[in-house]
Scaffold this motif. Structure first.
Motif: not given
Length: 313
Positions: A27-34, A265-277
């Motif tokens: 998810a990219d650690l920096e973006k995940l922390v944010l 996480s995969g299903l959330l991303i499949f539904n157009k939610i940014p991977k870090n979120t």
């Protein structure tokens, strides 16, 4: 069993750390922390409350099963034993919750073979409840329905086979001579307890309780999603949570670690939610469900050992 518990917890924490590390890299650690910082932490209160409601409803089911098997203990002791069992949520399929049977044995001398089928039937009704919750969404969103329906048919088929006493005793009498009367008696006791608990008059109300209890956690998942101002329907949130939890349980990994997080996480991303979120949502809800349960279980087990076991001594 209790002496080895800390080792199982440590191993599961290490596995969880590896899963989190992989998710953080993905998810990219920096973006995940944010994303975690952007979570409105006040929403954690209703989410944890809904998790508590899940455990309370499952405790009602536990009490229902104890009464059906004629096992009579005080409500306080029963509650402590049940919550202590949540410590074993990190075991494959949660079958480590047979810890509850062990605790019943050391305090009230209840045969493990008599009470352990409760844990088996608890998992059975949990599976059915998750299938029910996921099945509607799978047809509505046209995703994963073959897998979910297949699991459902396997469970129903298993119940049908187990309930046929004639078939069981046909096999039982043949293996009795091999395993000896002592083990045969324990198997027979466990089987009779299981048959009592999968009787439709017991199974139907317990499945209804299970479905309601797991829906509370689906609702908690929905609240976490909405805290990020993401427009995702409750139906879809229920499907994603129940499907991911079912996938984790089928994997038979400790606590479903890896499979549950990956599916969610995969299903959330499949539904157009940014991977870090998506990963942040997954981490938060797993903390508020799986690890919250383990923490409560450890506290209850500590109290049980100090108050109940020491008092018995």
């Amino acid at each position: 069993m209790i002496k080895n518990l800390h080792q199982k917890v440590i191993i599961s924490v290490l596995v969880c750390t590896l899963v989190l590390a992989f998710l953080a890299i993905y998810a990219d650690l920096e973006k995940l922390v944010l994303s975690l910082k952007n979570f409105k932490w006040i929403f954690l209160i209703p989410v944890l409350t809904l998790s508590l409601l899940n455990y309370i409803f499952r405790f009602f089911r536990w009490e229902f099963y104890l009464r059906k098997l004629g096992i009579k203990i005080s409500t306080t002791k029963s509650f402590l034993i049940f919550i202590s069992g949540l410590t074993m949520s990190i075991t494959p399929g949660k079958f480590g919750e047979t810890l509850k049977s062990y605790l019943l044995k050391i305090t009230d001398n209840v045969q493990i073979s008599r009470s352990s089928p409760i844990v088996f039937v608890e998992r059975l009704t949990d599976f059915i409840a998750l299938v029910i919750l996921a099945l509607y969404g799978s047809f509505y969103f046209n995703y994963g329905k073959e897998i979910i329906a297949g699991v459902g048919f396997i469970i129903i088929g298993g119940i049908f086979i187990i309930s046929k006493k004639g078939n069981f005793y046909l096999v039982f009498e043949r293996i009795r001579k091999i395993i000896g009367d002592k083990f045969a008696t324990k198997i027979n006791t466990a089987y009779n307890s299981t048959v009592e608990l999968i009787d439709l008059r017991v199974l139907i109300p317990s499945v209804l309780i299970s479905t309601a209890s797991w829906f509370f956690e689906c609702l908690g998942f929905y609240i976490v999603i909405r805290s990020y101002s993401i427009d995702l329907s409750l139906n879809l949130a229920t499907f994603i949570y129940s499907f991911s939890t079912l996938a984790g349980a089928i994997s038979m990994l400790p606590g479903g670690l890896g499979f549950t997080e990956g599916s969610m996480s995969g299903l959330l991303i499949f539904n157009k939610i940014p991977k870090n979120t998506a990963v942040a949502i997954t981490i938060i809800i797993r903390f508020a469900t799986l690890w919250f349960a383990v923490a409560l279980g450890l506290i209850a087990l500590y109290i049980f050992q100090k108050k109940i076991v020491n008092f018995k001594k």
